[in-house]
Design a protein around this motif. Structure first.
Motif, short mmCIF file in Angstrom:
data_model
loop_
_atom_site.label_atom_id
_atom_site.label_comp_id
_atom_site.label_asym_id
_atom_site.label_seq_id
_atom_site.Cartn_x
_atom_site.Cartn_y
_atom_site.Cartn_z
N LEU A 23 0.81 -1.21 -0.01
CA LEU A 23 0.13 -0.04 0.02
C LEU A 23 0.86 1.24 0.10
N ASP A 24 1.86 1.34 0.74
CA ASP A 24 2.82 2.45 0.83
C ASP A 24 3.36 2.60 -0.46
N ARG A 25 3.87 1.68 -1.25
CA ARG A 25 4.49 1.82 -2.57
C ARG A 25 3.57 2.24 -3.53
N HIS A 26 2.46 1.85 -3.56
CA HIS A 26 1.38 2.36 -4.33
C HIS A 26 0.21 3.25 -3.98
N GLY A 27 0.65 4.06 -2.81
CA GLY A 27 -0.21 5.30 -2.63
C GLY A 27 -1.42 4.91 -2.25
N ASP A 28 -1.63 3.64 -1.36
CA ASP A 28 -2.93 3.23 -0.77
C ASP A 28 -3.68 2.78 -1.86
N ASP A 29 -3.39 2.17 -3.03
CA ASP A 29 -4.10 1.84 -3.90
C ASP A 29 -4.26 0.24 -3.74
N ALA A 30 -5.35 0.00 -3.23
CA ALA A 30 -5.78 -1.50 -2.64
C ALA A 30 -5.81 -2.27 -3.87
N SER A 31 -6.22 -1.95 -4.90
CA SER A 31 -6.39 -2.91 -6.20
C SER A 31 -5.12 -3.53 -6.67
N LYS A 32 -3.88 -2.75 -6.37
CA LYS A 32 -2.43 -3.26 -6.85
C LYS A 32 -2.05 -4.32 -5.70
N CYS A 33 -2.77 -4.49 -4.66
CA CYS A 33 -2.39 -5.15 -3.51
C CYS A 33 -3.32 -6.24 -3.20
N GLU A 34 -4.37 -6.51 -4.02
CA GLU A 34 -5.47 -7.58 -3.67
C GLU A 34 -4.93 -8.86 -3.17
N LYS A 35 -4.01 -9.74 -3.99
CA LYS A 35 -3.42 -10.81 -3.45
C LYS A 35 -2.85 -10.78 -1.94
N LEU A 36 -2.01 -9.54 -1.73
CA LEU A 36 -1.41 -9.40 -0.35
C LEU A 36 -2.60 -9.48 0.58
#
Length: 79
Positions: A23-36
């Motif tokens: 989330l920190d790397r992607h500016g809190d864009d949760a869609s890029k971290c769904e698997k995690l």
């Protein structure tokens, strides 16, 4: 529900930390971290997931207050 073992707690905290880093790397864009996020939810008790979500929101708010200070909203309609 029984208390998680030390190994289960470590797995939960590790999954949380990986998700938060994403989330920190992607500016809190949760869609890029769904698997995690799914890994985090599967490794942690539901109550812990809620707690950690609230904790992250609080820490972000606290960091914002420390850097920007407190600015109360203008009250509309007050005389």
């Amino acid at each position: 529900m029984s208390a998680p073992t030390m190994e289960e707690r470590k797995a939960c905290w590790g999954a949380r930390d990986e998700f938060w880093q994403c989330l920190d790397r992607h500016g809190d864009d949760a869609s890029k971290c769904e698997k995690l996020r799914l890994s985090f939810e599967s490794r942690c008790p539901q109550q812990w997931v809620k707690h950690f979500d609230r904790r992250r929101d609080f820490l972000k708010y606290k960091r914002k207050l420390e850097t920007e200070g407190y600015h109360p909203a203008e009250a509309t309609g007050k005389s």
